[in-house]
Structures are given as structure tokens and as C-alpha cells.
Design an enzyme around this catalytic site. Sequence first.
Site, PDB file in Angstrom:
ATOM      1  N   TYR A 101      46.645  44.942  39.217  1.00 35.34           N
ATOM      2  CA  TYR A 101      46.674  43.656  39.917  1.00 35.34           C
ATOM      3  C   TYR A 101      47.916  43.618  40.804  1.00 35.34           C
ATOM      4  CZ  TYR A 101      47.391  38.756  40.927  1.00 35.34           C
ATOM      5  OH  TYR A 101      47.599  37.574  41.592  1.00 35.34           O
ATOM      6  N   GLU A 189      45.809  38.363  47.274  1.00 37.95           N
ATOM      7  CA  GLU A 189      45.623  39.077  46.024  1.00 37.95           C
ATOM      8  C   GLU A 189      44.743  40.297  46.180  1.00 37.95           C
ATOM      9  OE1 GLU A 189      45.433  35.903  42.378  1.00 37.95           O
ATOM     10  OE2 GLU A 189      43.621  36.992  42.856  1.00 37.95           O
TER      11      GLU A 189
END
Length: 383
Positions: A101, A189
Amino acid sequence: MKLFEFEAKGFFKKWGIPVPEGIVADTAEEVKKAYKELGGKVVLKSQVLAGGRGKAGGIKFPKSEDEACAMADEILKMKIKDNPVKKVLVERALDIKKEFYLGIITDPDKGCPLLMFSAEGGVEIEVLAAERPEAIRKVFIDPRYGLMGYQLQYELQKAGLPKELHNGVINMARRLYQVYWDMDGELIEINPLVVTSEGKIIAADAKFNVDNSARPRHPELPKRQAKNIEERAAELGLSYVLLDGNIGIISNGAGLTMAAMDFMREYGSSPANFLDLGGQATQAVTIKNGMKIVFENPNVTALLIYVFAGGPRCDVIASGIIEALDEMEKEKSLRVPIVATLHGRYKEEGMKILSASKSPCLYLEAEVEDAVRKVIELGGQSK
Ligand code: GDP
Ligand code: MN
């Protein structure tokens, strides 16, 4: 403003972040074509402004052309968290070895960019944050200096990322920060950030929210259909808030607008909106846009125009009002009485221009109290 994955990936590509090769499709037929063009072995990704598509069945791996077609049909009928799927992104499937991530948000407390990394990507970050917050490593970025490699290096080590991947991830983070910064991002993101079996680092997914207030600075952003009066007003550069009364207000300056609203309540009625024309009040087009927006609200039964000309001149503003009125009379879009009261520089000249108008809809008052009483008398109480 939220961007779709395929839109976000378009920006990623421009800033040098590797993304899988892909084609956007609107129909199952187009998906079939894209399947062939990409040489089979693809992933179908539903395009919605919501996360968790994987779990909802919005990510599929067809094994043949026919299956791609059938799966696309299925996806295009889906609703994910209330969002109907209208587009499918067909991408060359990745051979994923590991998922990470990587994201940046504008930290609400510190008001500066906050970069986050986790070696446990793929899952929803909110879930990870709740269950294993220590697995998310954080780096605050000082916008004066940008992202410091050594800061991130330290956190990557803490996250347990293998040494040989450090430079690749840092490189990715730098580019991600650049997109975020250049495009006035609020949140950006990559989840998952993927290492393929050949050791390549690729953004498999993309989420990108841009600061709404910065939209006029970025004509390259996709256009969206405005959903409500307030959004349409914002697109016209007007400072408008919808309220629950029936008397529309057009004023200039936030303070004056609020004073007009106070008068209205004082005399027993309630405003249908707040609308501050601001410094653009001299232009007929601004006044007309303002009137159009006010009249879009079906509850409006009368309009008060209350202007104080400190810098600009009343005669110029009056001409703008007349021009806007004439145009609306021609379009037959004028449906309620308007009471105008002008104050400040060149007040007499301005009122004279307005009084020359033949419009049966326009009423003039020299004092604001009288104007408010008049507009309430004409517009009546709200139901
Ligand atoms: P989200 O569920 O909305 O976050 O959608 P993602 O694009 O992140 O996809 C969800 C999951 O599907 C990823 O975490 C991957 O595990 C998997 N996935 C997505 N694209 C590919 C791909 O090209 N190859 C493989 N093997 N898995 C993929
Ligand atoms: Mn994802």
C-alpha cells in the site's frame, strides 16, 4: 472531486508511474475487442467511485473471449455500494508476487501531506488501520522541501520491505507526491502497489481525489455533470448556498448578503438562498448567472437585489442588471418580481438607469428596509 481509476491512471502515466496497459470499454462488445487487442490474459475492472470492488465481484479474470463478454455483461449490470457500473477497464493482467500500500493524504490535523506505506497491501486501508495500525508506516512531508528519501527509507525498513525494493518504492513515492502536489490532490492511493514475478513495481489500482476548490486551475481534469444548484453555482464561480425560505437574494460581499438575510428575518420572512456576487458584480453575465441560479430554486417567489458599490459603480451594475433583465424577458425566463436597491458610488445614476426599465417585474426602493418590506409583500410568506 473523485476520479475514476482509469482517469487517475491517466495522470499516473503522465507523471511516469508505471500502470498496466489498459483500454476503457462502455459495452460488452468493446470489452471483447479490448480482450483481443490486449492479447487475452486480462483483468476486467468495474469503474465506480467506490472501493472494495474486488470483494463485491467487480474485478474478474476471464479465460476466453466469450467469457470476457459474459463477465462484462454481468459487471455492467452491477451496482457497487449504490454506484451503477457504466464503464469497464480492461487491463493486461499482472503476475502478482506481492502487494503493498502506498498513499498520500492531506492530514487534516497538521494540514500537510502525509505519506503512508504498508507492506500489507491489497486489503482496505481502513480495515488495516483499525486492526493493525502498526503495519502502516507514516511520513509527514514538509512541502517546503518535498519528500525526503532518507525519511521514507527508514520507514520502509521498519515496514519490513526487502532492501532490493527500497529504491523502486522511493522512486514511486516521489512521483506519486509530484502528481498529488501538481494537481492539488487531497488523497492519492496505490492499493495495491504490486511487485510482479519479474520484479517490476507497478500501480495495479489507483485512487485520486482532487481539491474541488482547485478545479478551475486544472482544465485537464475530466468534466462532470453538476448534480445540484450549489454545484452549478460553483462552476459559474458564484458563492451560493441554498436555504429553505422563499425570497431570493443577490448581493455583493458576504457581510452585506448576511445583513440582507437578517433584515428579511427581522421582517418575518426567510431567504431562499445566500448569493454573494463578489467583485464580479459589475459584469452583466455575472448578474444574469446569479439570477438564473436563484430562479432555479422552485421555492423562490420574489428576488431582492441589494448592492453596495464601494469599488465598482452603481451605474455600471445597473446596466448589468438591465442587460440581464432584457435577456431574460426575451427568453421569457423571468417569472417573479424583483426589488432592487442600490447604494454607494453613483447611486443616483444607477437608480435612474433602473427606473428607465420598462420591465413590469422590476421594483425600486431607495432604502434597504423598504426594499425588504416590498419584496416580502410581493413574494408572500413561504409555505
Ligand atoms: P479494489 O478492490 O476496488 O481495491 O480493486 P483493486 O484494483 O485493488 O483490485 C483488488 C484485488 O484484485 C487486488 O488487490 C489484487 O489482488 C487483484 N488484482 C487486481 N488486478 C490484478 C491483476 O492484474 N492480476 C492479478 N493476479 N490480480 C489482480
Ligand atoms: Mn484497490
